[in-house]
Design a protein around this motif. Structure first.
Motif, PDB file in Angstrom:
ATOM      1  N   ALA A   7      -9.808   0.340  -1.083  1.00 15.71           N
ATOM      2  CA  ALA A   7      -9.259   1.667  -1.334  1.00 15.71           C
ATOM      3  C   ALA A   7      -8.589   1.678  -2.705  1.00 15.71           C
ATOM      4  CB  ALA A   7      -8.249   2.036  -0.255  1.00 15.71           C
ATOM      5  N   TRP A   8      -8.971   2.668  -3.530  1.00 11.46           N
ATOM      6  CA  TRP A   8      -8.278   2.872  -4.798  1.00 11.46           C
ATOM      7  C   TRP A   8      -6.997   3.633  -4.486  1.00 11.46           C
ATOM      8  CZ3 TRP A   8      -9.487   0.354  -9.034  1.00 11.46           C
ATOM      9  CH2 TRP A   8     -10.771  -0.171  -9.162  1.00 11.46           C
ATOM     10  N   GLN A   9      -5.884   3.127  -4.965  1.00 14.14           N
ATOM     11  CA  GLN A   9      -4.578   3.682  -4.619  1.00 14.14           C
ATOM     12  C   GLN A   9      -3.744   3.970  -5.859  1.00 14.14           C
ATOM     13  OE1 GLN A   9      -3.250   3.973  -1.037  1.00 14.14           O
ATOM     14  NE2 GLN A   9      -5.465   4.226  -1.168  1.00 14.14           N
ATOM     15  N   ASP A  10      -2.741   4.791  -5.674  1.00 12.18           N
ATOM     16  CA  ASP A  10      -1.708   5.042  -6.660  1.00 12.18           C
ATOM     17  C   ASP A  10      -0.400   5.013  -5.882  1.00 12.18           C
ATOM     18  OD1 ASP A  10      -0.475   5.613  -9.083  1.00 12.18           O
ATOM     19  OD2 ASP A  10      -1.801   7.281  -9.556  1.00 12.18           O
ATOM     20  N   LEU A  11       0.700   5.154  -6.563  1.00 14.25           N
ATOM     21  CA  LEU A  11       1.994   5.159  -5.882  1.00 14.25           C
ATOM     22  C   LEU A  11       2.323   6.565  -5.411  1.00 14.25           C
ATOM     23  CD1 LEU A  11       4.011   2.851  -8.293  1.00 14.25           C
ATOM     24  CD2 LEU A  11       3.024   2.238  -6.089  1.00 14.25           C
ATOM     25  N   PRO A  12       2.809   6.723  -4.196  1.00 12.27           N
ATOM     26  CA  PRO A  12       2.991   5.713  -3.169  1.00 12.27           C
ATOM     27  C   PRO A  12       1.648   5.374  -2.494  1.00 12.27           C
ATOM     28  CG  PRO A  12       3.648   7.834  -2.300  1.00 12.27           C
ATOM     29  CD  PRO A  12       3.275   8.051  -3.755  1.00 12.27           C
ATOM     30  N   VAL A  13       1.487   4.115  -2.142  1.00 16.53           N
ATOM     31  CA  VAL A  13       0.275   3.635  -1.488  1.00 16.53           C
ATOM     32  C   VAL A  13       0.154   4.293  -0.113  1.00 16.53           C
ATOM     33  CG1 VAL A  13      -0.721   1.558  -0.429  1.00 16.53           C
ATOM     34  CG2 VAL A  13       0.173   1.461  -2.757  1.00 16.53           C
ATOM     35  N   GLN A  14      -1.058   4.765   0.199  1.00 17.63           N
ATOM     36  CA  GLN A  14      -1.289   5.482   1.460  1.00 17.63           C
ATOM     37  C   GLN A  14      -1.802   4.584   2.579  1.00 17.63           C
ATOM     38  OE1 GLN A  14      -0.332   8.808   1.715  1.00 17.63           O
ATOM     39  NE2 GLN A  14       0.522   8.233  -0.256  1.00 17.63           N
ATOM     40  N   VAL A  15      -2.466   3.466   2.237  1.00 17.98           N
ATOM     41  CA  VAL A  15      -2.996   2.583   3.274  1.00 17.98           C
ATOM     42  C   VAL A  15      -1.860   1.739   3.858  1.00 17.98           C
ATOM     43  CG1 VAL A  15      -5.339   2.512   2.341  1.00 17.98           C
ATOM     44  CG2 VAL A  15      -3.645   0.827   1.561  1.00 17.98           C
ATOM     45  N   GLN A  16      -2.029   1.336   5.103  1.00 18.33           N
ATOM     46  CA  GLN A  16      -1.023   0.483   5.736  1.00 18.33           C
ATOM     47  C   GLN A  16      -1.643  -0.299   6.874  1.00 18.33           C
ATOM     48  OE1 GLN A  16       2.171   2.632   7.743  1.00 18.33           O
ATOM     49  NE2 GLN A  16       0.956   4.480   7.728  1.00 18.33           N
ATOM     50  N   PRO A  17      -1.038  -1.417   7.256  1.00 18.52           N
ATOM     51  CA  PRO A  17       0.174  -2.025   6.688  1.00 18.52           C
ATOM     52  C   PRO A  17      -0.144  -2.788   5.395  1.00 18.52           C
ATOM     53  CG  PRO A  17      -0.670  -3.404   8.456  1.00 18.52           C
ATOM     54  CD  PRO A  17      -1.563  -2.186   8.402  1.00 18.52           C
ATOM     55  N   VAL A  18       0.882  -2.931   4.574  1.00 22.86           N
ATOM     56  CA  VAL A  18       0.759  -3.635   3.304  1.00 22.86           C
ATOM     57  C   VAL A  18       1.277  -5.067   3.490  1.00 22.86           C
ATOM     58  CG1 VAL A  18       1.600  -3.699   0.924  1.00 22.86           C
ATOM     59  CG2 VAL A  18       0.954  -1.520   1.949  1.00 22.86           C
ATOM     60  N   LEU A  19       0.511  -6.027   3.020  1.00 22.32           N
ATOM     61  CA  LEU A  19       0.900  -7.431   3.109  1.00 22.32           C
ATOM     62  C   LEU A  19       2.218  -7.650   2.352  1.00 22.32           C
ATOM     63  CD1 LEU A  19      -0.367 -10.106   4.232  1.00 22.32           C
ATOM     64  CD2 LEU A  19      -1.175 -10.528   1.924  1.00 22.32           C
ATOM     65  N   PRO A  20       3.163  -8.431   2.911  1.00 19.24           N
ATOM     66  CA  PRO A  20       4.448  -8.643   2.231  1.00 19.24           C
ATOM     67  C   PRO A  20       4.314  -9.105   0.774  1.00 19.24           C
ATOM     68  CG  PRO A  20       4.583  -9.460   4.474  1.00 19.24           C
ATOM     69  CD  PRO A  20       3.142  -9.055   4.250  1.00 19.24           C
ATOM     70  N   GLY A  21       3.342  -9.947   0.474  1.00 23.46           N
ATOM     71  CA  GLY A  21       3.168 -10.424  -0.902  1.00 23.46           C
ATOM     72  C   GLY A  21       2.694  -9.363  -1.870  1.00 23.46           C
ATOM     73  N   THR A  22       2.270  -8.226  -1.346  1.00 22.72           N
ATOM     74  CA  THR A  22       1.811  -7.106  -2.174  1.00 22.72           C
ATOM     75  C   THR A  22       2.974  -6.216  -2.606  1.00 22.72           C
ATOM     76  OG1 THR A  22      -0.364  -7.128  -1.138  1.00 22.72           O
ATOM     77  CG2 THR A  22       0.309  -5.048  -2.127  1.00 22.72           C
ATOM     78  N   VAL A  23       4.021  -6.181  -1.813  1.00 17.90           N
ATOM     79  CA  VAL A  23       5.147  -5.278  -2.062  1.00 17.90           C
ATOM     80  C   VAL A  23       5.780  -5.477  -3.443  1.00 17.90           C
ATOM     81  CG1 VAL A  23       7.435  -4.565  -1.247  1.00 17.90           C
ATOM     82  CG2 VAL A  23       5.565  -4.926   0.392  1.00 17.90           C
ATOM     83  N   PRO A  24       6.027  -6.716  -3.905  1.00 15.50           N
ATOM     84  CA  PRO A  24       6.607  -6.850  -5.247  1.00 15.50           C
ATOM     85  C   PRO A  24       5.739  -6.224  -6.339  1.00 15.50           C
ATOM     86  CG  PRO A  24       6.744  -8.936  -4.081  1.00 15.50           C
ATOM     87  CD  PRO A  24       5.901  -8.008  -3.235  1.00 15.50           C
ATOM     88  N   VAL A  25       4.427  -6.299  -6.188  1.00 14.49           N
ATOM     89  CA  VAL A  25       3.537  -5.721  -7.201  1.00 14.49           C
ATOM     90  C   VAL A  25       3.711  -4.212  -7.256  1.00 14.49           C
ATOM     91  CG1 VAL A  25       1.160  -5.548  -8.027  1.00 14.49           C
ATOM     92  CG2 VAL A  25       1.885  -7.570  -6.754  1.00 14.49           C
ATOM     93  N   GLY A  32      11.201   6.233  -5.676  1.00 12.36           N
ATOM     94  CA  GLY A  32      10.960   6.510  -4.273  1.00 12.36           C
ATOM     95  C   GLY A  32      10.215   5.343  -3.627  1.00 12.36           C
ATOM     96  N   ALA A  33       9.852   5.530  -2.365  1.00 12.87           N
ATOM     97  CA  ALA A  33       9.161   4.476  -1.618  1.00 12.87           C
ATOM     98  C   ALA A  33       7.783   4.242  -2.230  1.00 12.87           C
ATOM     99  CB  ALA A  33       9.030   4.882  -0.169  1.00 12.87           C
ATOM    100  N   THR A  34       7.411   2.963  -2.411  1.00 11.76           N
ATOM    101  CA  THR A  34       6.128   2.631  -3.005  1.00 11.76           C
ATOM    102  C   THR A  34       5.008   2.597  -1.975  1.00 11.76           C
ATOM    103  OG1 THR A  34       6.567   0.261  -2.755  1.00 11.76           O
ATOM    104  CG2 THR A  34       7.154   1.298  -4.891  1.00 11.76           C
ATOM    105  N   HIS A  35       5.387   2.518  -0.679  1.00  9.15           N
ATOM    106  CA  HIS A  35       4.405   2.433   0.404  1.00  9.15           C
ATOM    107  C   HIS A  35       5.088   2.836   1.710  1.00  9.15           C
ATOM    108  CE1 HIS A  35       6.654  -1.303   0.595  1.00  9.15           C
ATOM    109  NE2 HIS A  35       6.211  -1.478   1.821  1.00  9.15           N
ATOM    110  N   ALA A  36       4.280   3.114   2.721  1.00 11.90           N
ATOM    111  CA  ALA A  36       4.814   3.442   4.046  1.00 11.90           C
ATOM    112  C   ALA A  36       5.334   2.160   4.698  1.00 11.90           C
ATOM    113  CB  ALA A  36       3.731   4.067   4.912  1.00 11.90           C
ATOM    114  N   ALA A  37       6.469   2.252   5.320  1.00 17.46           N
ATOM    115  CA  ALA A  37       7.074   1.063   5.952  1.00 17.46           C
ATOM    116  C   ALA A  37       6.418   0.747   7.279  1.00 17.46           C
ATOM    117  CB  ALA A  37       8.566   1.264   6.138  1.00 17.46           C
TER     118      ALA A  37
END
Length: 143
Positions: free
Chosen positions: A108-126, A138-143
């Protein structure tokens, strides 16, 4: 003390007239740890491989593409329950070939905030680094 596993990670970014655009996330395939979680594609370095060599190999094996220049970006150490990983994030702006999801994953091509979930913890810093670079609040992804 666990020895870190080195992993090359490709942050494929589309170029736009305004600068950097959308970025590619892929889902982890069934049968792997964190199956179904979204991440930036890549994989472990093999013995004797540089980060760039591993990234070229992994993105061809996983996605069927050949990448152009590799731009080392940041390194992050992530302590997962199953492994301590040293993630070598590299931006990639140029690639050739048609995307093939060779491991049964999704993309999936994404922009901020990321719409796909769940996001791998190692991806969050990026996502946080992108937010800082792009002036996103604001939030970069759905929690």
């Amino acid at each position: 003390m666990r020895t870190p596993i080195d992993v090359a990670v490709g942050v494929l970014v589309e170029r736009t007239p305004a600068g950097e655009g959308r970025f590619l996330l892929t889902s982890r395939p069934q049968g792997k740890v964190y199956a179904g979680y979204w991440e930036f594609p890549g994989g472990k370095l093999e013995v004797g491989e540089s980060v760039e060599q591993a990234l070229r190999r992994e993105l061809h094996e996983e996605l069927g593409i050949t990448i152009g220049a590799v731009h080392p970006w940041k390194v992050e150490l992530v302590d997962y329950p199953h492994a301590l990983v040293r993630l070598h994030f590299c931006k990639v702006y140029d690639w050739s070939g048609e995307f093939e999801m060779r491991e049964g994953q999704s993309m999936a091509w994404q922009d901020l905030p990321v719409q796909v979930q769940p996001v791998l913890p190692g991806t969050v810093p990026v996502l946080q680094w992108f937010a800082a670079e792009r002036g996103f609040e604001g939030a970069t992804h759905a929690a």
